[in-house]
Scaffold this active site. Structure first.
Site, PDB file in Angstrom:
ATOM      1  N   TYR A  21       0.827  -1.223   0.000  1.00 25.09           N
ATOM      2  CA  TYR A  21       0.000   0.000   0.000  1.00 25.09           C
ATOM      3  C   TYR A  21       0.857   1.268   0.000  1.00 25.09           C
ATOM      4  CZ  TYR A  21      -3.154   3.498   2.139  1.00 25.09           C
ATOM      5  OH  TYR A  21      -3.861   4.629   2.446  1.00 25.09           O
ATOM      6  N   GLY A  79       1.190  -7.400  -1.635  1.00 21.92           N
ATOM      7  CA  GLY A  79       1.122  -6.547  -2.814  1.00 21.92           C
ATOM      8  C   GLY A  79       1.065  -7.328  -4.111  1.00 21.92           C
ATOM      9  N   TYR A 119       5.017  -4.917  17.956  1.00 19.26           N
ATOM     10  CA  TYR A 119       5.199  -4.193  16.694  1.00 19.26           C
ATOM     11  C   TYR A 119       5.970  -2.900  16.921  1.00 19.26           C
ATOM     12  CZ  TYR A 119       4.094  -0.996  12.895  1.00 19.26           C
ATOM     13  OH  TYR A 119       4.195  -0.061  11.897  1.00 19.26           O
TER      14      TYR A 119
END
Length: 337
Positions: A11, A36, A145
């Protein structure tokens, strides 16, 4: 200039590839295609590779030299907060391992010494101020994360003096919207695609938690248009050409906060769909309030956000409707739950 973009088919990566092409630069992409498609990189040469895999650093060094690469923009990483809480070891292996291989490849290459790193506002955890500057202390990420992104910054910083790598981290806030419609977010991982995916299925969009200490009880975030973010990467590449650089970490945001419920209400207005949302419990690892001060990037790079939340939601809806697989028949839409 030749720029190698890891995760360039995804993205944000595809929007940056588009911006680089618009600026007349040559682009090379490394991507494992987990999120992707190769059609999104406008004819750039694609190397299919998992950068977190053993030996990827050495292979990357070969690619950098073969393509005469000047700079790397590193996106390729796992990015779901909740998933990182569920699979912390995998996130450390994927994100820290991937960063290790990028730095290994750059340190072994003959020429490539400029790195723009895709960092995150998740590095801040739950900051002690409403609008976060880059030098806020302490920086205590509350999920794996965010930890991997902060550690990635430390790794790159440690390699500057030893290997001569010029490094810049861009700490994104909530990236949303779309530029060219063909670059629609391909994964249902960010808030607006998640809401639209529920609507496509006739289901109620979900709000995770409405009991946070915020004005309407839902999480407040700084939403940045993906096209603005792409422009920030080009500004960062130019910044790395300077010898007198005062900073190596920059917020990329607007300085304005928008709640999840406000995004949902804006989606109602833009789509015209008469849906009712459902509230569920909080997700693990979500801070209640996260807004970034853009003062440093405004002053040092001359970059300013051009788009607001209305632009973001409208562009995301336009791209969603342009995709035959996602298109929603507004006139005949009904909520089924």
């Amino acid at each position: 200039m030749t720029v190698l973009v890891t995760g360039g088919c995804g993205y944000i990566g595809a929007h940056v590839v588009h911006a680089l092409h618009e600026a007349g630069e040559k682009v090379v992409v490394v991507d494992d295609l987990s999120y992707g498609k190769p059609t999104r990189i406008e004819g750039s040469r694609l190397y299919g590779m998992d950068i977190s895999a053993p030996g990827a650093g050495e292979r990357l060094a070969e690619i950098l030299d073969a393509e005469d690469v000047d700079a790397v923009i590193h996106f390729a990483a796992r990015k779901q907060v909740g998933e990182s809480v569920e699979k912390p070891l995998w996130y450390y292996q994927q994100n820290i391992g991937g960063m290790l291989n990028v730095l290994t490849g750059m340190s072994e290459s003959k020429k490539t010494r400029k790195l723009v790193f895709s960092s995150s506002a998740a590095t801040y955890g739950v900051p002690p101020v409403d609008v976060v500057p880059e030098d806020v202390v302490p920086m205590l990420p509350i999920n794996p994360y965010g930890q991997t992104k902060l550690f990635g910054e430390w790794m790159a910083r440690a390699c500057e003096g030893r290997y001569g790598i010029r490094f810049c981290a861009l700490r994104y806030f909530n990236v949303a919207g779309c530029g060219p419609v063909e670059l629609e977010d391909p994964a249902i991982l960010n808030l607006i695609p998640m809401l639209l995916d529920r609507l496509k299925k006739g289901k109620a969009p979900l709000i995770f938690g409405d009991d946070y200490p915020t004005p309407d009880g839902t999480c407040v975030r700084d939403y940045i248009h993906v096209s603005d973010l792409a422009d920030a990467h080009l500004a960062a590449l130019k910044y790395l050409d300077r010898d007198g650089r005062k900073y190596d970490a920059f917020n990329v945001g607007t300085g304005e906060g928008t709640s999840v419920r406000q995004i949902v209400d804006e989606l109602k207005k833009v789509t015209g769909l008469p849906f009712q949302e459902h509230v569920q419990g909080r997700r693990a690892g979500d801070p209640p309030h996260l807004i970034g001060s853009p003062k440093r990037i405004n002053e040092e790079m001359g970059w300013h956000a051009k788009y607001d939340v209305e632009d973001i939601v409208e562009s995301a809806w336009r791209a969603w409707q342009a995709n035959p697989e996602h298109h929603i028949d507004v006139e005949n839409w009904k909520q089924t739950d």
